[in-house]
Design an enzyme around this catalytic site. Structure first.
Site, PDB file in Angstrom:
ATOM      1  N   ARG A 152       0.822  -1.213   0.000  1.00  0.00           N
ATOM      2  CA  ARG A 152       0.000   0.000   0.000  1.00  0.00           C
ATOM      3  C   ARG A 152       0.856   1.264   0.000  1.00  0.00           C
ATOM      4  O   ARG A 152       0.459   2.305  -0.531  1.00  0.00           O
ATOM      5  CB  ARG A 152      -0.934  -0.016   1.212  1.00  0.00           C
ATOM      6  N   HIS A 204       0.265   4.821  -1.988  1.00  0.00           N
ATOM      7  CA  HIS A 204       0.150   6.100  -1.295  1.00  0.00           C
ATOM      8  C   HIS A 204       1.250   7.065  -1.731  1.00  0.00           C
ATOM      9  O   HIS A 204       1.047   8.286  -1.727  1.00  0.00           O
ATOM     10  CB  HIS A 204       0.209   5.893   0.220  1.00  0.00           C
ATOM     11  N   ASP A 205       2.405   6.545  -2.096  1.00  0.00           N
ATOM     12  CA  ASP A 205       3.487   7.397  -2.588  1.00  0.00           C
ATOM     13  C   ASP A 205       3.157   7.920  -3.985  1.00  0.00           C
ATOM     14  O   ASP A 205       3.206   9.125  -4.246  1.00  0.00           O
ATOM     15  CB  ASP A 205       4.801   6.614  -2.620  1.00  0.00           C
ATOM     16  N   GLY A 246       3.366  11.924  -7.373  1.00  0.00           N
ATOM     17  CA  GLY A 246       4.018  10.924  -8.199  1.00  0.00           C
ATOM     18  C   GLY A 246       4.904  10.011  -7.381  1.00  0.00           C
ATOM     19  O   GLY A 246       5.090  10.196  -6.177  1.00  0.00           O
ATOM     20  N   ASN A 280      -2.327   8.216   6.052  1.00  0.00           N
ATOM     21  CA  ASN A 280      -1.084   7.448   6.081  1.00  0.00           C
ATOM     22  C   ASN A 280      -0.693   6.941   7.465  1.00  0.00           C
ATOM     23  O   ASN A 280       0.315   6.240   7.607  1.00  0.00           O
ATOM     24  CB  ASN A 280       0.064   8.299   5.516  1.00  0.00           C
ATOM     25  N   PRO A 324      -7.778   8.943  -2.654  1.00  0.00           N
ATOM     26  CA  PRO A 324      -9.196   8.568  -2.606  1.00  0.00           C
ATOM     27  C   PRO A 324      -9.497   7.883  -1.274  1.00  0.00           C
ATOM     28  O   PRO A 324      -8.679   7.125  -0.761  1.00  0.00           O
ATOM     29  CB  PRO A 324      -9.351   7.611  -3.787  1.00  0.00           C
ATOM     30  N   HIS A 339      -6.055  -5.705  -2.107  1.00  0.00           N
ATOM     31  CA  HIS A 339      -6.680  -5.904  -0.793  1.00  0.00           C
ATOM     32  C   HIS A 339      -6.779  -7.378  -0.423  1.00  0.00           C
ATOM     33  O   HIS A 339      -7.299  -7.713   0.639  1.00  0.00           O
ATOM     34  CB  HIS A 339      -8.075  -5.275  -0.767  1.00  0.00           C
ATOM     35  N   THR A 340      -6.291  -8.241  -1.285  1.00  0.00           N
ATOM     36  CA  THR A 340      -6.235  -9.664  -0.940  1.00  0.00           C
ATOM     37  C   THR A 340      -5.280  -9.917   0.220  1.00  0.00           C
ATOM     38  O   THR A 340      -5.357 -10.952   0.876  1.00  0.00           O
ATOM     39  CB  THR A 340      -5.812 -10.504  -2.165  1.00  0.00           C
ATOM     40  N   ASP A 345      -9.276  -9.788   3.603  1.00  0.00           N
ATOM     41  CA  ASP A 345      -9.610 -11.002   2.846  1.00  0.00           C
ATOM     42  C   ASP A 345      -9.599 -12.178   3.821  1.00  0.00           C
ATOM     43  O   ASP A 345      -8.625 -12.929   3.912  1.00  0.00           O
ATOM     44  CB  ASP A 345      -8.567 -11.197   1.734  1.00  0.00           C
TER      45      ASP A 345
END
Length: 332
Positions: free
Chosen positions: A66, A70-71, A76, A97, A168, A198-199, A252
């Site tokens: 993740r 997020h980076d 960018g 974060n 988002p 998200h698994t 998951d």
């Protein structure tokens, strides 16, 4: 009236900035094997450190994967997520974060690389390589990571929560999600494929509490999200009580330490944990991909590598731009 015009002007400026930002999403200057001559053992060093870490702390796989997302989505893929500041005013300390973990792993990788090849491998590239290697370590796909990114020098705590250009939210609907990806040069397919990450990983109860207890915002504890499977809701309520800020739940259930396609099976059964997961059922293209990914014809593993490469090209600094940090937590 003047204040309204200023607000509209500011909003339009942000849209223009994002449009320009997405135009630079081609990843110019990146290539597979960028360090072949300058630090030929670079990827092997990253892989070895991650293998050692995953052997003792597999739960870090989700946060480290993740971290790359997020980076890249803020300024960018420039390693700005890693920067510290004396007063905690960098991206790392922004609310979206605060649940990230594994920064010490990035530091460990950087230390090993600096020992082998001082001043050569960027922190931004380390984040990208680590994301691939934690995926492989959890039995996921391997892809060739393009490298050659350089590190940014700016990181602001307000950037991830900017209403236009920020990350988002896990409560975002499908329209907002598609817009967010599109403005960064990513497709709707990239959205549904990358959501499959998200698994692996966990989420705090506070991230989905409203779906269990106050979905319409009326304060009624029995007010659950009607789109969720009610048996799943009942199980979640056993783990998450109202106002619970500390308990974490598997994204998951049953295979959260294994990278597989079961995420799609859960979401199509209305057992997506986050609203942003469930939102993928509300678009013909994302829904069709999810249904396909529950069958033997699934192309998820191959697609994930492609979409990760696409994401890794967002807003990169190359050539003489930025710098190669000596330490990932601070600029030179």
């Amino acid at each position: 009236m003047a204040g309204c015009k200023n607000l509209i002007g500011t909003f339009m400026l942000q849209i223009i900035v994002l449009a320009l930002f997405s135009l630079h999403a081609e990843g110019q200057g990146l290539k597979v094997g960028f360090y072949k001559k300058s630090c030929p053992q670079a990827e092997g060093i990253v892989s070895k450190v991650i293998s050692d870490v995953m052997a003792v702390a597999p739960s870090l796989s989700g946060p480290l994967l993740r971290m790359h997302f997020h980076d890249c989505f803020i300024r960018g893929c420039d390693g700005s997520i890693l920067l510290d500041s004396p007063k905690g005013q960098t991206e790392k300390f922004s609310p979206p974060n605060l649940s990230l973990r594994g920064f010490n792993v990035i530091d460990r990788v950087k230390l090993a690389l600096e020992k082998a090849c001082p001043g050569v491998v960027s922190c931004a590239d380390i984040v990208a390589l680590v994301a691939r290697d934690v995926t492989v370590a959890t039995k996921g796909p391997h892809w060739k990571v393009e490298t050659g990114r350089r590190d940014g020098k700016v990181s602001l705590i307000t950037d991830p929560i900017n209403p236009v250009t920020g990350l988002p939210s896990f409560t975002s609907n499908i329209t907002v999600l598609k817009q967010s990806w599109s403005l960064r040069g990513l497709s709707t397919k990239d959205l549904v494929v990358l959501s499959g990450g998200h698994t692996i990983g966990m989420s705090h109860c506070s991230s989905f509490e409203e779906r269990l207890y106050n979905f319409t915002g009326k304060g009624n504890n029995g007010d659950t999200d009607p789109t969720m499977d009610q048996n799943y809701v009942a199980r979640l309520k056993l783990k998450c009580k109202p106002q619970d800020k500390t308990t974490i739940v598997e994204l998951d259930p049953g295979s959260f330490k294994t990278f597989d396609d079961s995420y799609y099976k859960l979401v199509t059964k209305r057992r997506g944990l986050l609203q942003s997961d469930a939102a993928l059922l509300n678009d013909p293209e994302t829904r069709a991909y999810m249904i396909k990914s529950t069958s033997h014809g699934s192309t998820f593993f191959k697609d994930f590598g492609v979409s990760m490469v696409n994401m890794g090209r967002i807003g990169v600094l190359t050539g003489s731009q930025g710098e190669i940090r000596k330490v990932c937590t601070k600029t030179n």
